[in-house]
Design an enzyme around this catalytic site. Structure first.
Site, PDB file in Angstrom:
ATOM      1  N   LYS A 204       9.358 -30.173  15.049  1.00 54.09           N
ATOM      2  CA  LYS A 204       9.536 -31.319  14.140  1.00 54.09           C
ATOM      3  C   LYS A 204      10.423 -32.383  14.790  1.00 54.09           C
ATOM      4  O   LYS A 204      10.123 -33.581  14.734  1.00 54.09           O
ATOM      5  CB  LYS A 204      10.155 -30.820  12.829  1.00 54.09           C
ATOM      6  CG  LYS A 204      10.389 -31.888  11.777  1.00 54.09           C
ATOM      7  CD  LYS A 204      10.854 -31.238  10.474  1.00 54.09           C
ATOM      8  CE  LYS A 204      11.108 -32.259   9.382  1.00 54.09           C
ATOM      9  NZ  LYS A 204      12.384 -32.958   9.513  1.00 54.09           N
ATOM     10  N   ASP A 273      20.448 -21.537  16.461  1.00 51.55           N
ATOM     11  CA  ASP A 273      21.794 -21.398  17.033  1.00 51.55           C
ATOM     12  C   ASP A 273      21.837 -20.238  18.032  1.00 51.55           C
ATOM     13  O   ASP A 273      22.498 -20.309  19.063  1.00 51.55           O
ATOM     14  CB  ASP A 273      22.826 -21.153  15.924  1.00 51.55           C
ATOM     15  CG  ASP A 273      22.944 -22.332  14.974  1.00 51.55           C
ATOM     16  OD1 ASP A 273      22.631 -23.454  15.386  1.00 51.55           O
ATOM     17  OD2 ASP A 273      23.341 -22.118  13.814  1.00 51.55           O
TER      18      ASP A 273
END
Length: 327
Positions: A204, A273
């Site tokens: 995205k 992460d």
């Protein structure tokens, strides 16, 4: 280098994380009635917990891999900022790179959960850029702490710690001193990470950042988009996370797509992460693009099997890596 040798080498690394650190606050309870004041559930609190969030989750992942993790960020000189510093200390992490600002508030994401259902999330935050004096102070701290660092991670959540000038200043410093830079971008600064070593957007972010659309089912269209990204930002490498389709890397003259491993997905929160943390440690060791992407892809999938945001289990990752990546 064998997989076990790589995992031992992680223990020798010093990783500097620069970006938006915040608090994740959780309030668990049960709902047994509706409020007489308004048509809303009354949550009877059973437990409260505060965890490191945002760039703090990257710090926890890097520490879980065995490396020394140092966070550089700006938080408020407020109760939440003090709580954040206390949390770092409790985890045995350095607070040297934290600046407390008189003009900002500390970002907090507070989740109210009844049973397994999130009722509401309350955000306390600002996304205004840090002021010029804070910017200069942060730049000095980063350069001072980066002298012994093996890699710098930019962990951007668009909350104002990272500005165009700071990013350019630190990447220039890192390139001059042969310190690799690994970037987890967000929209506002997407085009500002010129000349970074490895740039890791998700699908995205890649489409929005370059304002392009392409068909992921056609591999050449993804390849062309990543080549465009590398050219626009003058990057040494790009590493794209494709959710259930795995990851794609274009780095050091190697281009490769790794499909996702079949998993029982419990929660995708925090997977990015984990991926950036593993990728950065691999880049710091000068590993091949195949190992950078392969290990990161494994780690991102593993944390999705756990509920909530959790750092990677190093022993489990090593076991899986030996199974899937050892040649």
């Amino acid at each position: 280098m064998t997989i076990s040798e790589i995992f031992n080498q992680f223990n020798q690394l010093k990783v500097l994380i620069v970006g938006d650190v915040m608090l994740d606050s959780y309030t668990w309870g049960k709902v047994e009635r509706i409020s007489p004041e308004a048509p809303v559930p009354v949550v009877n609190v059973l437990k409260r917990e505060v965890r490191l969030g945002g760039a703090g989750n990257v710090v926890m992942n890097v520490q879980s891999l065995g490396a020394e993790a140092i966070i550089c960020s700006v938080v408020g000189n407020d109760t939440y900022g003090n709580d954040l510093i206390k949390l770092l200390q409790e985890q045995g992490l350095s607070t040297e790179g934290i600046i407390q600002s008189e003009t900002r508030i500390t970002t907090v994401k507070e989740r109210i959960i009844a049973g397994s259902q999130q009722i509401v999330r309350i955000d306390t935050e600002t996304d205004a850029l840090i002021n010029e004096s804070e910017n200069q102070l942060l730049s000095q701290k980063i350069k001072e702490l980066a002298k012994e660092a093996n890699v710098i991670i930019f962990e951007d959540y668009d909350k104002g710690v990272l500005s165009k000038s700071l990013i350019a200043d630190i990447i220039d410093f890192a390139n001059t001193n042969n310190i690799p830079t690994v970037v987890d971008p967000k929209k506002r600064n997407f085009l500002h990470y010129q000349q970074a070593t490895l740039f890791k957007p998700n699908l995205k972010e890649l489409r929005e950042g370059l304002d392009i659309s392409f068909d992921l089912k056609k591999s050449e269209e993804l390849e062309n988009a990543v080549s465009q990204l590398k050219n626009v930002l003058q990057l040494k490498g790009a590493f794209i996370t494709l959710s259930e389709r795995g990851v794609y890397i274009d780095f050091n003259n190697e281009k490769k797509h790794f499909p996702a491993h079949v998993r029982k997905i419990a929660d995708v929160s925090g997977a990015g992460d984990t991926v950036i943390s593993i990728a950065a440690c691999c880049v710091a060791l000068g590993l091949s693009p195949e190992l950078v992407a392969g290990l990161s892809n494994l780690g991102g999938g593993l944390v999705c099997e756990s509920l909530g945001v959790v750092p990677i289990d190093k022993a489990l990752l090593e076991k899986e890596a030996i199974l899937h990546l050892e040649k």
